[in-house]
Design a protein around this motif. Structure first.
Motif, mmCIF file in Angstrom:
data_model
loop_
_atom_site.group_PDB
_atom_site.id
_atom_site.type_symbol
_atom_site.label_atom_id
_atom_site.label_comp_id
_atom_site.label_asym_id
_atom_site.label_seq_id
_atom_site.Cartn_x
_atom_site.Cartn_y
_atom_site.Cartn_z
ATOM 1 N N ALA A 1 0.835 -1.198 0.000
ATOM 2 C CA ALA A 1 0.000 0.000 0.000
ATOM 3 C C ALA A 1 0.872 1.251 0.000
ATOM 4 N N LEU A 2 0.336 2.342 -0.550
ATOM 5 C CA LEU A 2 1.044 3.631 -0.513
ATOM 6 C C LEU A 2 1.378 4.002 0.935
ATOM 7 N N SER A 3 0.422 3.724 1.845
ATOM 8 C CA SER A 3 0.649 4.086 3.252
ATOM 9 C C SER A 3 1.827 3.295 3.839
ATOM 10 N N THR A 4 2.007 2.055 3.363
ATOM 11 C CA THR A 4 3.141 1.247 3.834
ATOM 12 C C THR A 4 4.450 1.834 3.300
ATOM 13 N N LEU A 5 4.439 2.172 2.003
ATOM 14 C CA LEU A 5 5.639 2.750 1.391
ATOM 15 C C LEU A 5 6.009 4.051 2.106
ATOM 16 N N ARG A 6 4.981 4.824 2.402
ATOM 17 C CA ARG A 6 5.156 6.100 3.107
ATOM 18 C C ARG A 6 5.811 5.849 4.469
ATOM 19 N N ALA A 7 5.324 4.830 5.181
ATOM 20 C CA ALA A 7 5.867 4.508 6.508
ATOM 21 C C ALA A 7 7.305 4.004 6.385
ATOM 22 N N GLU A 8 7.619 3.405 5.214
ATOM 23 C CA GLU A 8 8.981 2.896 4.997
ATOM 24 C C GLU A 8 9.930 4.000 4.567
ATOM 25 N N GLY A 9 9.405 5.237 4.436
ATOM 26 C CA GLY A 9 10.274 6.367 4.128
ATOM 27 C C GLY A 9 10.252 6.823 2.676
ATOM 28 N N TRP A 10 9.369 6.219 1.838
ATOM 29 C CA TRP A 10 9.250 6.695 0.459
ATOM 30 C C TRP A 10 8.779 8.149 0.455
ATOM 31 N N THR A 11 9.184 8.890 -0.584
ATOM 32 C CA THR A 11 8.715 10.260 -0.770
ATOM 33 C C THR A 11 7.819 10.278 -2.017
ATOM 34 N N PRO A 12 7.023 11.342 -2.198
ATOM 35 C CA PRO A 12 6.213 11.421 -3.433
ATOM 36 C C PRO A 12 7.064 11.295 -4.712
ATOM 37 N N PRO A 13 8.256 11.909 -4.786
ATOM 38 C CA PRO A 13 9.073 11.684 -6.001
ATOM 39 C C PRO A 13 9.461 10.212 -6.198
ATOM 40 N N ASP A 14 9.640 9.476 -5.096
ATOM 41 C CA ASP A 14 9.922 8.037 -5.233
ATOM 42 C C ASP A 14 8.745 7.330 -5.899
ATOM 43 N N VAL A 15 7.529 7.732 -5.512
ATOM 44 C CA VAL A 15 6.325 7.126 -6.096
ATOM 45 C C VAL A 15 6.277 7.428 -7.590
ATOM 46 N N ARG A 16 6.513 8.694 -7.948
ATOM 47 C CA ARG A 16 6.482 9.078 -9.368
ATOM 48 C C ARG A 16 7.478 8.262 -10.176
ATOM 49 N N ARG A 17 8.691 8.115 -9.620
ATOM 50 C CA ARG A 17 9.720 7.343 -10.324
ATOM 51 C C ARG A 17 9.279 5.889 -10.474
ATOM 52 N N ALA A 18 8.718 5.340 -9.405
ATOM 53 C CA ALA A 18 8.327 3.921 -9.428
ATOM 54 C C ALA A 18 7.253 3.632 -10.472
ATOM 55 N N VAL A 19 6.409 4.634 -10.774
ATOM 56 C CA VAL A 19 5.354 4.398 -11.777
ATOM 57 C C VAL A 19 5.738 4.958 -13.156
ATOM 58 N N GLY A 20 6.978 5.428 -13.264
ATOM 59 C CA GLY A 20 7.468 5.871 -14.566
ATOM 60 C C GLY A 20 7.035 7.260 -14.971
ATOM 61 N N LEU A 21 6.799 8.119 -13.968
ATOM 62 C CA LEU A 21 6.439 9.520 -14.293
ATOM 63 C C LEU A 21 7.654 10.422 -14.105
#
Ligand code: GLU
Ligand code: ZN
Length: 281
Positions: free
Chosen positions: A261-281
């Motif tokens: 889940a996004l909330s799990t990634l967030r708790a693991e220290g991901w940032t919004p730019p990490d999310v963008r990179r992970a989905v290819g944006l």
């Protein structure tokens, strides 16, 4: 006309990277056109929708940096509008009651003389067991299906404009495809609530959506939505079907999977730019 897109999650679990991609795309496309993205909570499945998930959706989207106008539309509060649309289709003779259980449908569709069962956007294409020219008042409860052959006689070929990566330009779906590859879809569920296809069409129109941004997995379902817009006299928005985000093994991320889940990634220290990179944006 200013651009209005929407993100329309069901609050039945946490959002994951696939949802993030969809919401970021809807938001970016609205902003690029000087418009706005709306949020709509698709909570018609009362047995699975939970307020905690709805709260987490808002938290995740805000964390991603997205904004949307309030109040947010909730499909569970749209009963009268959904019922009015069903009543109109009923009066036009385009609906009929269906009492089939899923296993009856699979058994009928799988009978030897039927050949291999065909699958449409909602699973096995309905074999037509209950199909009838229903008249009289609309039944107070029970499932209702769209008589697709009659519907297609009214709509003839349908068209919509595709702005996504699938097939840029005008998409045309001919009546034979509507009847043979989609069939008589459920528009009112057994529990009396509007089915997804009906609700999404009525609510997209009510929210003035000009472009629907959604995953490619809904490409076939879009034809149903355009048919319903024609039958109900509603405008057809543009459709932007986007690629699907897959996990490391190439499987589609769905809420059912144990996709993180996004909330799990967030708790693991991901940032919004990490999310963008992970989905290819
Ligand atoms: N609630 C649906 C979903 O989560 C909405 C999709 C759509 O109609 O675009 O997949
Ligand atoms: Zn039936």
């Amino acid at each position: 006309m200013s651009a209005v897109t929407r993100f329309a999650p069901s609050p039945t679990g946490p959002l994951h990277l696939g949802h993030a991609f969809s919401a970021l795309t809807a938001f970016a496309r609205a902003k690029a056109a000087g418009g706005r993205m709306l949020l709509r909570i698709e909570d018609l499945d009362r047995s699975r929708a939970r307020p905690v998930w709805e709260a987490l959706i808002a938290e995740d989207l805000a964390w991603l940096g997205l904004t949307w106008p309030r109040p947010v539309m909730r499909q569970s509060e749209r009963g009268p509008a959904h019922e009015a649309a069903l009543a109109r289709l009923w009066r036009a003779g385009l609906l009929y009651p269906c009492t089939c259980a899923r296993r009856d449908i699979e058994a009928a569709a799988g009978a030897p003389q039927e050949g291999a069962p065909l699958h449409g956007p909602d699973g096995v294409i309905y074999p037509g067991t209950c199909r009838a020219d229903a008249t009289g008042p609309i039944p107070a409860d029970g499932a209702l299906r769209l008589h697709m052959r009659k519907a297609a006689l009214i709509t003839d070929s349908i068209q919509f404009s595709e702005t996504g990566c699938a097939t840029l330009g005008t998409v045309t779906v001919v009546p034979e495809t509507l009847v043979a590859r989609i069939g008589d879809v459920v528009l009112r569920r057994r529990d009396g609530a509007a089915a997804y296809h009906l609700a999404v069409v009525v609510d997209d129109a009510a929210q003035g959506i000009t472009e629907v941004v959604r995953g490619q997995d809904l490409f076939e379902a879009t034809a149903i939505h355009v048919v319903l817009q024609r039958l109900l006299g509603l405008p057809t928005p543009a459709y932007h079907h986007h690629r699907l985000i897959r996990d490391d093994h190439g499987a589609r991320l769905a809420k059912r999977d144990d996709a993180r889940a996004l909330s799990t990634l967030r708790a693991e220290g991901w940032t919004p730019p990490d999310v963008r990179r992970a989905v290819g944006l």
